[in-house]
Design a protein around this motif. Structure first.
Motif, PDB file in Angstrom:
ATOM      1  N   ARG A 243      35.753  34.610  40.636  1.00 46.13           N
ATOM      2  CA  ARG A 243      36.907  34.503  41.016  1.00 46.13           C
ATOM      3  C   ARG A 243      37.145  35.836  42.132  1.00 46.13           C
ATOM      4  O   ARG A 243      36.982  37.097  41.829  1.00 46.13           O
ATOM      5  N   GLY A 244      38.131  35.384  42.953  1.00 47.04           N
ATOM      6  CA  GLY A 244      38.459  36.583  44.102  1.00 47.04           C
ATOM      7  C   GLY A 244      39.826  36.989  43.731  1.00 47.04           C
ATOM      8  O   GLY A 244      40.796  36.370  43.318  1.00 47.04           O
ATOM      9  N   ILE A 245      39.946  38.280  44.194  1.00 40.39           N
ATOM     10  CA  ILE A 245      41.485  39.076  43.802  1.00 40.39           C
ATOM     11  C   ILE A 245      41.817  39.652  45.045  1.00 40.39           C
ATOM     12  O   ILE A 245      40.817  40.667  45.646  1.00 40.39           O
ATOM     13  N   GLY A 246      42.762  39.476  45.525  1.00 46.57           N
ATOM     14  CA  GLY A 246      43.210  40.369  46.694  1.00 46.57           C
ATOM     15  C   GLY A 246      44.325  39.296  47.517  1.00 46.57           C
ATOM     16  O   GLY A 246      44.106  38.138  47.436  1.00 46.57           O
ATOM     17  N   LYS A 247      44.776  39.763  48.392  1.00 48.47           N
ATOM     18  CA  LYS A 247      45.824  39.181  49.150  1.00 48.47           C
ATOM     19  C   LYS A 247      45.305  38.004  50.047  1.00 48.47           C
ATOM     20  O   LYS A 247      45.839  36.920  50.343  1.00 48.47           O
TER      21      LYS A 247
ATOM     22  N   VAL B  15      33.223  38.513  53.501  1.00 46.10           N
ATOM     23  CA  VAL B  15      34.461  39.017  53.216  1.00 46.10           C
ATOM     24  C   VAL B  15      34.616  40.313  54.031  1.00 46.10           C
ATOM     25  O   VAL B  15      35.554  40.333  55.044  1.00 46.10           O
ATOM     26  N   ASP B  16      33.403  41.332  54.359  1.00 43.10           N
ATOM     27  CA  ASP B  16      33.394  42.299  54.859  1.00 43.10           C
ATOM     28  C   ASP B  16      33.544  41.961  56.400  1.00 43.10           C
ATOM     29  O   ASP B  16      34.034  42.700  57.142  1.00 43.10           O
ATOM     30  N   GLN B  17      32.544  40.998  56.886  1.00 41.50           N
ATOM     31  CA  GLN B  17      32.608  40.550  58.154  1.00 41.50           C
ATOM     32  C   GLN B  17      33.970  40.148  58.592  1.00 41.50           C
ATOM     33  O   GLN B  17      34.432  40.460  59.862  1.00 41.50           O
ATOM     34  N   GLU B  18      34.707  39.429  58.053  1.00 40.63           N
ATOM     35  CA  GLU B  18      36.184  38.858  58.368  1.00 40.63           C
ATOM     36  C   GLU B  18      37.189  39.921  57.995  1.00 40.63           C
ATOM     37  O   GLU B  18      38.497  39.502  58.485  1.00 40.63           O
ATOM     38  N   GLN B  19      36.850  41.065  57.488  1.00 42.99           N
ATOM     39  CA  GLN B  19      38.045  42.250  57.428  1.00 42.99           C
ATOM     40  C   GLN B  19      38.847  41.592  56.464  1.00 42.99           C
ATOM     41  O   GLN B  19      39.846  42.036  56.662  1.00 42.99           O
ATOM     42  N   LEU B  20      38.523  40.940  55.201  1.00 46.33           N
ATOM     43  CA  LEU B  20      39.341  40.434  54.494  1.00 46.33           C
ATOM     44  C   LEU B  20      39.612  41.509  53.200  1.00 46.33           C
ATOM     45  O   LEU B  20      38.702  42.027  52.705  1.00 46.33           O
ATOM     46  N   VAL B  21      40.934  41.414  52.586  1.00 52.01           N
ATOM     47  CA  VAL B  21      41.041  42.120  51.388  1.00 52.01           C
ATOM     48  C   VAL B  21      40.680  41.351  49.912  1.00 52.01           C
ATOM     49  O   VAL B  21      41.630  40.602  49.590  1.00 52.01           O
ATOM     50  N   VAL B  22      39.384  41.436  49.602  1.00 51.62           N
ATOM     51  CA  VAL B  22      38.940  40.417  48.375  1.00 51.62           C
ATOM     52  C   VAL B  22      38.054  41.185  47.573  1.00 51.62           C
ATOM     53  O   VAL B  22      37.370  41.804  48.193  1.00 51.62           O
ATOM     54  N   ARG B  23      38.109  41.332  46.543  1.00 51.89           N
ATOM     55  CA  ARG B  23      37.203  41.813  45.239  1.00 51.89           C
ATOM     56  C   ARG B  23      36.727  40.671  44.704  1.00 51.89           C
ATOM     57  O   ARG B  23      37.706  39.706  44.316  1.00 51.89           O
ATOM     58  N   PHE B  24      35.479  40.626  44.017  1.00 54.83           N
ATOM     59  CA  PHE B  24      35.027  39.519  43.413  1.00 54.83           C
ATOM     60  C   PHE B  24      34.904  39.863  41.621  1.00 54.83           C
ATOM     61  O   PHE B  24      34.414  40.994  41.488  1.00 54.83           O
ATOM     62  N   GLU B  25      35.228  38.706  40.816  1.00 59.06           N
ATOM     63  CA  GLU B  25      34.996  39.015  39.566  1.00 59.06           C
ATOM     64  C   GLU B  25      34.137  37.977  39.082  1.00 59.06           C
ATOM     65  O   GLU B  25      34.213  36.881  39.362  1.00 59.06           O
ATOM     66  N   ASP B  26      32.970  38.220  38.434  1.00 52.00           N
ATOM     67  CA  ASP B  26      32.006  37.380  37.905  1.00 52.00           C
ATOM     68  C   ASP B  26      31.907  37.253  36.483  1.00 52.00           C
ATOM     69  O   ASP B  26      31.651  38.012  35.667  1.00 52.00           O
ATOM     70  N   GLN B  27      32.323  35.949  36.001  1.00 50.14           N
ATOM     71  CA  GLN B  27      32.265  35.578  34.521  1.00 50.14           C
ATOM     72  C   GLN B  27      31.297  34.691  34.282  1.00 50.14           C
ATOM     73  O   GLN B  27      31.176  33.591  34.822  1.00 50.14           O
ATOM     74  N   VAL B  28      30.278  35.369  33.187  1.00 49.36           N
ATOM     75  CA  VAL B  28      29.134  34.454  32.925  1.00 49.36           C
ATOM     76  C   VAL B  28      29.624  33.206  31.754  1.00 49.36           C
ATOM     77  O   VAL B  28      30.326  33.687  30.908  1.00 49.36           O
TER      78      VAL B  28
ATOM     79  N   THR C 168      39.223  29.436  42.002  1.00 50.27           N
ATOM     80  CA  THR C 168      38.082  29.900  41.520  1.00 50.27           C
ATOM     81  C   THR C 168      36.532  29.218  42.194  1.00 50.27           C
ATOM     82  O   THR C 168      36.964  28.098  42.742  1.00 50.27           O
ATOM     83  N   VAL C 169      35.753  29.813  41.949  1.00 52.19           N
ATOM     84  CA  VAL C 169      34.393  28.769  42.184  1.00 52.19           C
ATOM     85  C   VAL C 169      33.414  28.935  41.145  1.00 52.19           C
ATOM     86  O   VAL C 169      33.015  30.241  40.589  1.00 52.19           O
ATOM     87  N   LEU C 170      32.905  27.849  40.716  1.00 53.95           N
ATOM     88  CA  LEU C 170      31.981  27.662  39.749  1.00 53.95           C
ATOM     89  C   LEU C 170      30.682  27.701  40.211  1.00 53.95           C
ATOM     90  O   LEU C 170      30.423  26.785  41.175  1.00 53.95           O
ATOM     91  N   VAL C 171      29.701  28.426  39.775  1.00 55.49           N
ATOM     92  CA  VAL C 171      28.291  28.458  40.559  1.00 55.49           C
ATOM     93  C   VAL C 171      27.294  28.386  39.606  1.00 55.49           C
ATOM     94  O   VAL C 171      27.329  28.889  38.450  1.00 55.49           O
ATOM     95  N   ASP C 172      26.205  27.484  39.856  1.00 58.01           N
ATOM     96  CA  ASP C 172      25.022  27.271  39.165  1.00 58.01           C
ATOM     97  C   ASP C 172      24.516  28.965  38.919  1.00 58.01           C
ATOM     98  O   ASP C 172      24.275  29.622  39.789  1.00 58.01           O
ATOM     99  N   ASP C 173      24.027  29.140  37.679  1.00 60.35           N
ATOM    100  CA  ASP C 173      23.539  30.408  37.494  1.00 60.35           C
ATOM    101  C   ASP C 173      22.173  30.904  38.070  1.00 60.35           C
ATOM    102  O   ASP C 173      22.200  31.989  38.548  1.00 60.35           O
TER     103      ASP C 173
END
Length: 623
Positions: free
Chosen positions: A569-573, A548-561, A529-534
Motif C-alpha cells: 500500500r502506498g501512503i502519501g499525497k 517513485v524517486d525518479q518521478e519525485q513523488l511523495v509516496v512511502r510503501f507499507e508491505d503486509q505479508v 493497493t497492489v497485491l503481489v506474488d510473494d
C-alpha cells in the motif's frame, strides 16, 4: 487562414519523434482543416493507433497554444502528461504540464468529471421538480388533473417519506438536466468545477482535446458545449475509437453530439495500421465452461420461490395483526377493482378505471377468475379476447404484485406492510424484475450472476494461461480483466458462489494455486493497493521505490505479508490511480511482472500497454 501563435510563447516546443503513416495522414487533414478556419475536429482511430501522440502533435506543432485535455478517467489523464514528457521536446517547460485544475499550465490534463461536476444539493429546484412530477403523473394517466396528482404526492409524503424523498430527488435531477440542456449548464456546476474553469480561462486555453469523446452523449456533452463558449471558443479536437451508433443511443443525445463535432474529419483504417505493423492482428477465442453442481442446482430450483411469494402475499396479515395492515393480495384486488380506487383517486366509471390502469384492470380480473373468485359488483367479466390471451403465471402476476407493492403496501401506514413490500421486491429481483417508484424494469438476476461468476471460469483461466505460456514463452504479457475488485454477488446467492466470486482478488488468488502460472509473477492492481506474488516482492518493491524517486513523488510503501502473497500500500499525497497505474504499467511492459489482474475501471478504456499479447475478459460482458 488560421493565425497561430508561434512566437515566444511556445519557443522550441515540438514533437521530437517520427509520426506513423496514419498520424501523418490524420495531421495533414487536421492542418488543412485548421487553415480553412475549422475549429471543431473529429478523428476516429482504433485503440493502439497513437491518438495520444496525434493529439499532442496538434498541440505542439499545429495550434501551439495552451491546451486542455479531458479524459474519462485518471489513468488516461496521466498518460497524456507521460507521453508529452517522453516523446516531445518541451524546451525546459516540463513543470508547466499539469494534472490539476487549480494550477493549469501549457498542457493541463483533467478528467471530464472535474469540469462538469454538478452541485451536490438541489433544494432550490423543488418548485420546478414538483411541477414536473405532477405533469408526469397526469401524462402516465395515474392522475386525471393537477389536484389529484398533488394529493397523490402529499399522501406519499405522509405515508412513506423515504420513497417520497427518492422520487423528489429523481425529479430534481430531471430539472437540473433540463437546465443544462437549455443553456444553464454552468449555473448548476459545483463550486470546484467553476473554479477550475475560471483558472483555465485565465490560462488562455486555445485548444481542447476531448479523449474518448463518444462519452459526450449525456451530461458531459451538455455541459461542455457551454464550457467551450466560456473559454472563448478554442479549437476542439475530438478523439475516439468508438463513435456512437445512432441506432443505439438517444436521438436527442446523438443530435447534440453531431451538432458539436459535425462530420468525422478523418477515420484511420485498421488494415493500414496492421500493414504498417503498428497494430497487431488479433483473434477472439471463446472458452465454454460448465457451472459447478451447486450452481446448477441453484439455477434449476430458483423458480420455486415465486410460488412461495404468491402464497405469502395472498394469505394476508392474519387475525392477530394490527388493524392498519393491508389485506392480502386477493382481498385487496377485490376492493380496488370494486371501488375503482387508484392512488390518484376514485375513477368515475369502469371505463375510466380501465383507461388509467389497463394492466391492473385486465390482469386483476383474470387472476380472480383463476382463483375461483367472483367479480366485484359493477366489474365486467373479461371478454373472450382477454380470456384467450396466453399469459403465463409470471406474466399475469408481475403487474399485480407491482401494483400491490406500490399502490398498497408502500402507501400503507403500517411498518409491517413496508417490510413486506421490501421482502417482495427482493424476491422479485431474484427473477430479474425490479420494482421502482414508477413500475417494473428488468435487472440483473442471480441466475445471471451465477453464470457470470461461476467457479468454472477461474479454473478455465489457469488452463488458458498455461497453454499461452507454452506458446509464447518468456515473452508472454497477460492481462486479466474483471468487473470489480470485490463483488457482492453472494448477497443474493448465498451458499452458491464463493465469497468474492468473480472479483479480481478471487481471480488473483486462484492464479497463485497453479505452479506454472505462479511463474508469471502476477500482480493485482486495485483502487488503492497492489497485491503481489510473494516470489516477486524482493524484485518489485525496490523498483517501485526507484520509480517513485525518479518521478519525485511523495509516496512511502507499507508491505503486509498475507497467505502466499503480499499487499503493498502506498501512503502519501501522490499515491493516486494516475501515478500507480502508470508505474505498474511500465514495470509490466519491462517484464518485471508478466501478468496483471485488474478491473475494467483501471485496465479498460484508454489504458495503454503495447506489450499485451494475452487478454482474458472475465467481465459479465462475455457471459
Amino acid at each position: 487562414m488560421l493565425v497561430m501563435s508561434r512566437g515566444d510563447d511556445f519557443g522550441a516546443i515540438r514533437f521530437g519523434g517520427t509520426l506513423r503513416p496514419s498520424q501523418v495522414a490524420s495531421s495533414t487533414i487536421i492542418r488543412r482543416k485548421l487553415d480553412e478556419g475549422e475549429r471543431r475536429l473529429l478523428v476516429v482511430a482504433p485503440p493502439g493507433s497513437g491518438k495520444t501522440v496525434l493529439g499532442l502533435y496538434v498541440w505542439t506543432d499545429l495550434v501551439r497554444k495552451p491546451a486542455l485535455v479531458l479524459s474519462p478517467n485518471s489513468a488516461i489523464q496521466s498518460q497524456w502528461v507521460a507521453r508529452a514528457e517522453e516523446l516531445f521536446e518541451l524546451d525546459g517547460r516540463e513543470s508547466e504540464l499539469s494534472t490539476t485544475g487549480k494550477e493549469p499550465g501549457i498542457l493541463t490534463s483533467l478528467t471530464y468529471q472535474s469540469v462538469t461536476m454538478p452541485q451536490p444539493r438541489d433544494e432550490g429546484l423543488d418548485p420546478e421538480a414538483m411541477e414536473l412530477w405532477v405533469n408526469d403523473l397526469i401524462d402516465k394517466s395515474e392522475a386525471e388533473d393537477e389536484e389529484q396528482a398533488r394529493a397523490w404526492i402529499l399522501d406519499l409524503r405522509d405515508s412513506n417519506d423515504e420513497v417520497f424523498n427518492e422520487r423528489r430527488s429523481f425529479y430534481r435531477k430531471k430539472v437540473r438536466d433540463d437546465l443544462v440542456a437549455h443553456g444553464n449548464a454552468l449555473f448548476v456546476l459545483h463550486s470546484s468545477a467553476k473554479a477550475t474553469l475560471s483558472a483555465l480561462k485565465d490560462a488562455g486555453v486555445g485548444l481542447i482535446i476531448l479523449d474518448e469523446c463518444h462519452h459526450l452523449l449525456h451530461h458531459w456533452g451538455k455541459v461542455l458545449d457551454e464550457v467551450r463558449t466560456f473559454l472563448g471558443d478554442p479549437i476542439v479536437l475530438g478523439l475516439t475509437a468508438t463513435p456512437p451508433d445512432p441506432t443505439d443511443v438517444d436521438e436527442e443525445d446523438y443530435a447534440r453530439y453531431t451538432d458539436f463535432f459535425g462530420e468525422v474529419d478523418y477515420e484511420v483504417p485498421v488494415p493500414a495500421l496492421v500493414r504498417d505493423a503498428n497494430l497487431a492482428p488479433y483473434q477472439d477465442l471463446a472458452y465454454f465452461v460448465r457451472p459447478s453442481e451447486p450452481e446448477i442446482e441453484y439455477i434449476a430450483g430458483v423458480a420455486d420461490g415465486f410460488s412461495e411469494l404468491l402464497v405469502d402475499l395472498a394469505k394476508g396479515p392474519g387475525p392477530d395483526a394490527e388493524k392498519n395492515r393491508l389485506p392480502g393480495l386477493d382481498d385487496w384486488l377485490v376492493d380496488v377493482l370494486g371501488s375503482r380506487r387508484l392512488p390518484t383517486g376514485v375513477a368515475s366509471s369502469w371505463d375510466a378505471f380501465e383507461r388509467r390502469d389497463g394492466a391492473l384492470a385486465d390482469h386483476g380480473r383474470l387472476y380472480l377468475l383463476r382463483q375461483g373468485r367472483s367479480m366485484p359488483p359493477e366489474v365486467p367479466d373479461p371478454g373472450p379476447a382477454l380470456l384467450a390471451s396466453p399469459l403465463s403465471e409470471t406474466m399475469l402476476m408481475v403487474p399485480l404484485i407491482d401494483r400491490y407493492i406500490r399502490h398498497g403496501l408502500m402507501r400503507s401506514e403500517s411498518k409491517a406492510d413496508h417490510a413486506l413490500a421490501e421482502k417482495a421486491k427482493k424476491q422479485l429481483m431474484l427473477y430479474g424484475i425490479q420494482v421502482t417508484q414508477t413500475g417494473t424494469r428488468p435487472c440483473a438476476a442471480p441466475v445471471t450472476r451465477v453464470l457470470a461468476y461461476s467457479e468454472g471460469k477461474r479454473i478455465a483461466l489457469k488452463h488458458i494461461l498455461e497453454t499461452e505460456m507454452q506458446t509464447l514463452g518468456d515473452g508472454i504479457r497477460a492481462v486479466i480483466v474483471t468487473d470489480f475488485e470485490r463483488t457482492s454477488s453472494t448477497a443474493l446467492v448465498e451458499n452458491v458462489l464463493d465469497d468474492e466470486a468473480g472479483g479480481a482478488i478471487a481471480v488473483f488468488r486462484e492464479l497463485l494455486t497453479s505452479e506454472a502460472v505462479d511463474r508469471l509473477d502476477p500482480i493485482l492492481m486495485t483502487g488503492s493497493t497492489v497485491l503481489v506474488d510473494d516470489d516477486l516482492v524482493p524484485r518489485l518493491l525496490p523498483r517501485m521505490k526507484a520509480w517513485v524517486d525518479q518521478e519525485q513523488l511523495v509516496v512511502r510503501f507499507e508491505d503486509q505479508v498475507l497467505d502466499g502473497y503480499h499487499r503493498i500500500r502506498g501512503i502519501g499525497k501522490d499515491w493516486v490511480p494516475r501515478n500507480y497505474t502508470r508505474m505498474l504499467t511500465e514495470l509490466f511492459q519491462e517484464g518485471v511482472t508478466k501478468c496483471i489482474v485488474g478491473t475494467r475501471g483501471l485496465l479498460g478504456e484508454g489504458w495503454d500497454a503495447s506489450r499485451i499479447n494475452v487478454l482474458v475478459d472475465l467481465t459479465t460482458v462475455t457471459t
